[in-house]
Design an enzyme around this catalytic site. Structure first.
Site, short mmCIF file in Angstrom:
data_model
loop_
_atom_site.label_atom_id
_atom_site.label_comp_id
_atom_site.label_asym_id
_atom_site.label_seq_id
_atom_site.Cartn_x
_atom_site.Cartn_y
_atom_site.Cartn_z
N HIS A 1 6.80 3.50 -46.86
CA HIS A 1 5.59 2.75 -46.48
C HIS A 1 4.74 3.56 -45.51
O HIS A 1 5.26 4.35 -44.72
CB HIS A 1 5.96 1.41 -45.85
CG HIS A 1 6.26 0.34 -46.86
ND1 HIS A 1 7.10 -0.73 -46.60
CD2 HIS A 1 5.83 0.18 -48.14
CE1 HIS A 1 7.17 -1.50 -47.67
NE2 HIS A 1 6.42 -0.97 -48.62
N ASP B 1 -10.74 10.29 -37.76
CA ASP B 1 -12.03 9.86 -38.30
C ASP B 1 -12.51 10.94 -39.24
O ASP B 1 -12.90 12.02 -38.81
CB ASP B 1 -13.02 9.65 -37.15
CG ASP B 1 -14.37 9.11 -37.63
OD1 ASP B 1 -14.52 8.91 -38.85
OD2 ASP B 1 -15.26 8.88 -36.80
N ASP C 1 14.79 -3.89 -36.59
CA ASP C 1 13.47 -4.38 -36.99
C ASP C 1 13.23 -5.79 -36.46
O ASP C 1 14.06 -6.68 -36.63
CB ASP C 1 13.43 -4.37 -38.53
CG ASP C 1 12.16 -4.94 -39.13
OD1 ASP C 1 11.15 -5.00 -38.42
OD2 ASP C 1 12.21 -5.32 -40.32
N ASP D 1 13.07 -0.85 -41.61
CA ASP D 1 12.66 -2.16 -42.13
C ASP D 1 13.69 -2.61 -43.17
O ASP D 1 14.06 -1.83 -44.05
CB ASP D 1 11.28 -2.07 -42.80
CG ASP D 1 10.17 -1.81 -41.80
OD1 ASP D 1 10.44 -1.87 -40.59
OD2 ASP D 1 9.03 -1.56 -42.23
N ASP E 1 3.29 2.83 -42.78
CA ASP E 1 3.58 2.71 -41.35
C ASP E 1 4.84 3.46 -40.95
O ASP E 1 5.25 3.44 -39.79
CB ASP E 1 3.67 1.24 -40.92
CG ASP E 1 4.72 0.45 -41.67
OD1 ASP E 1 5.06 0.83 -42.80
OD2 ASP E 1 5.21 -0.56 -41.13
N HIS E 2 5.43 4.18 -41.93
CA HIS E 2 6.60 5.02 -41.64
C HIS E 2 6.42 6.47 -42.11
O HIS E 2 7.17 7.34 -41.67
CB HIS E 2 7.86 4.42 -42.28
CG HIS E 2 8.28 3.14 -41.64
ND1 HIS E 2 9.33 3.05 -40.76
CD2 HIS E 2 7.77 1.89 -41.73
CE1 HIS E 2 9.45 1.80 -40.33
NE2 HIS E 2 8.52 1.08 -40.91
N SER F 1 8.38 -11.64 -48.15
CA SER F 1 8.39 -10.57 -47.16
C SER F 1 9.52 -9.57 -47.45
O SER F 1 10.50 -9.89 -48.11
CB SER F 1 8.58 -11.17 -45.77
OG SER F 1 8.68 -10.15 -44.80
N GLY F 2 9.35 -8.38 -46.89
CA GLY F 2 10.41 -7.38 -46.99
C GLY F 2 11.22 -7.27 -45.71
O GLY F 2 12.04 -6.37 -45.57
N HIS F 3 10.97 -8.20 -44.77
CA HIS F 3 11.63 -8.12 -43.46
C HIS F 3 12.59 -9.28 -43.24
O HIS F 3 12.36 -10.40 -43.71
CB HIS F 3 10.57 -8.11 -42.35
CG HIS F 3 9.63 -6.95 -42.43
ND1 HIS F 3 9.89 -5.75 -41.81
CD2 HIS F 3 8.45 -6.81 -43.07
CE1 HIS F 3 8.89 -4.92 -42.06
NE2 HIS F 3 7.99 -5.54 -42.82
N HIS G 1 14.41 -3.79 -49.06
CA HIS G 1 13.09 -3.91 -48.43
C HIS G 1 12.08 -4.08 -49.57
O HIS G 1 12.46 -4.17 -50.74
CB HIS G 1 12.81 -2.66 -47.58
CG HIS G 1 11.56 -2.74 -46.76
ND1 HIS G 1 11.18 -3.88 -46.09
CD2 HIS G 1 10.58 -1.81 -46.51
CE1 HIS G 1 10.04 -3.66 -45.46
NE2 HIS G 1 9.66 -2.40 -45.71
#
Length: 552
Positions: free
Chosen positions: A72, A440, A192, A160, A74-75, A363-365, A138
């Site tokens: 993912h 940016d 997590d 996660d 965020d990882h 969810s995956g959590h 997950h």
């Protein structure tokens, strides 16, 4: 002297995303995960946020590798940006490696990066660390937790996860191994915290498949499904439901196409022959036999679903006779953009299915009861909650206390904390440089607090440019200053104010004096101050004032 281990979170605390943790033992370091974060509403123009890795740059000679729990953003999203500063080998499972390769190719880093694939159940030695890969469930395949073995003890880092008894790929979380580690003795658990506020258990991914079967059966409309591109089990279930109902499937959206290609090549997705067709060719299929899988579940402006909703997609026009299924929940902060897309789809006469009651997303959590199971199996001496905002971290601590842990053995961490472990104690001992680096466009780190403050002012109050012409012979002003505004007032209706503003600027420049007017910095300062004071007094607004001086 007692042996020590240091755990340093560089992201993933007091926030959702940007996950990154450093483990330091015996003079050597490993890094777990390297995620990106999404910009907040006050980060005007920023594309993404990555962790500050100043500490890793300084310690580069001691780093032995990076370990990734799953694929993912965020990882893994910060990997290319970090590797440009600190090159290191990356260890991960096959699907995660496939997704990382896409990023490395895009940034021209593939040839210089050592990417090592590891199967769940294997253990890798890097320096003084032995890192064991443990299979977990997950919302993306090939997710793992880590048991980090050292001479001092074992650290369990869950990544996660959730406990899914009926996963799509048939491989349940390896609870047996967590139990074995608990019996052998675990020094610390980092777990997590994302879903810790939710009681009970997270539903199985298979419940969404049953919803797809129900919505597809007997449907006479063209079906468009949007979900997270990385959730290949969800996409697999859409394809299976389409095949069962004799429909053809097309895919649109760059990230969706890339992930489908990688997961199919690696064998994580099994597509029945003849079911998936090119987007350009699906026009030849009757509408009631079409399924289109698309990106855009979060209302992103560049996504395929957004372009369909606002009639800018080159190949697909939506209208009556179409059914859009949104198989995802809005990430906090994205509710407005998702709502805007849904409203536009309804305006076109499209049937939109998005209600949570339809079991379109799980969810995956892990929820509370699943977290309790992990705590009970692992039985750690010390506990450090990760992956969550402040309320999540504190609620996870409360859960650990309910499970019988001693409060003295729990640390509430902050980004940059140096958490020091010995065999008997845990404490925060100092900190390292940390924070957010903003990306940016192609610029990394060149947008900081000052630039964001300027963008905020421009967005909220606009700008006023004051142009003054000064004679290079006698330092006298030539004519009246010219006033240009953008995003401040409508000029035609405020000509009197602009004329007065010109007079204010002229008076301020003149007050500096003929001799001192050579100091253009002093002139700019006087004009900026006078114009700013006048505007605030008369409009209660504070636009950005930009004095421009030309020597003629």
């Amino acid at each position: 002297m007692a042996e020590k281990m240091k755990i340093i979170p560089l992201g993933g605390l007091d926030e959702i995303g940007k996950n990154m943790t450093v483990y330091e033992y015996g003079g050597e370091l490993i890094v777990v995960d390297c995620g990106m974060g999404f910009p907040g509403d006050d980060m005007y123009g920023v594309d993404l946020v990555i962790p500050d890795v100043t500490y890793l740059v300084k310690q580069r000679s001691r780093i032995r590798g990076m370990f990734i729990t799953h694929g993912h953003e965020d990882h893994i999203g910060s990997i290319p940006y970090v590797l440009k500063q600190v090159n290191m080998p990356i260890y991960c499972t096959r699907l995660t490696a496939g997704l990382i390769k896409l990023k490395l190719e895009e940034h021209g880093l593939l040839k210089q990066t050592k990417l090592i694939t590891v199967e769940a159940g294997e253990m890798i030695r890097v320096g003084k660390f032995y890192v064991e890969f443990i299979h977990v469930n997950h919302s993306i395949a090939d997710s793992v937790a880590f048991a980090i073995h050292t001479d001092m003890g074992v650290i369990v880092h869950t990544g996660d996860f959730k406990i899914d008894s009926t996963p799509i790929d048939g491989d349940v979380i390896d609870l047996g191994r967590f139990g074995e580690l608990g019996r052998e003795g675990v020094l610390a658990l980092l777990a997590d915290s994302t879903n810790v506020e939710r009681p009970g258990y997270t539903m199985s991914e298979r419940t969404v498949g049953k919803t797809f079967d129900r919505l597809f059966t007997g449907c006479k409309q063209r079906i468009i499904v949007t979900t997270f591109a990385s959730n290949i089990h969800r996409i697999q279930q859409v394809i299976d439901a389409a095949a069962a109902n004799k429909r053809k499937v097309a895919v649109t959206g760059r990230s969706m196409e890339n992930i489908m290609r990688v997961s199919t090549e690696l064998g994580y997705m099994k597509v029945p022959k003849g079911v998936v067709v090119d987007l350009n060719k699906i026009k030849n299929v009757p509408k009631e036999q079409q399924v289109i899988i698309t990106t855009g579940s979060q209302g992103e402006e560049m996504s395929a679903l957004y372009r369909m909703a606002f009639s800018t997609h080159k190949q697909i026009d939506l209208g009556p006779g179409d059914k859009v299924i949104i198989s995802a929940s809005a990430i906090p902060g994205n509710e407005k953009t998702v709502g805007r897309v849904i409203n536009e789809l309804f305006r076109k006469g499209v049937e939109v299915v998005y209600d949570r009651a339809d079991a379109l997303h799980v969810s995956g959590h892990a929820c509370q009861e699943e977290l309790k199971i992990i705590h009970a199996l692992v039985r750690p001496r010390f506990f450090i909650p990760v992956h969550g905002e402040q309320r999540h971290l504190r609620r996870h601590i409360a859960l650990a206390l309910e499970m019988g842990m001693d409060r003295r053995n729990i640390v509430l961490p902050e980004i940059g904390n140096v958490i020091e472990l010995t065999a008997r104690t845990v404490k925060v001992n100092g900190s390292v440089p940390c924070g957010e680096v903003m990306v940016d466009g192609s610029g990394v780190g060149d947008v900081g607090a000052v630039v964001l403050r300027d963008r905020k002012i421009l967005a909220e109050d606009g700008m006023v440019v004051v142009i003054l012409n000064i004679s290079s012979h006698n330092n006298q002003l030539i004519g009246e200053p010219e006033i240009i505004t953008r995003g401040f007032i409508y000029v035609k209706e405020n000509e009197a104010m602009l004329k007065e503003l010109s007079h204010v600027a002229m008076t301020a420049a003149g007050s500096v004096g003929v001799k001192r007017i050579r100091d253009l910095g002093e002139v700019r300062s006087a004009v900026k101050s006078a114009v700013s004071n006048y505007l605030y007094k008369n409009t209660r607004r504070s636009p950005m004032i930009i004095p421009v001086i030309n020597r003629v």
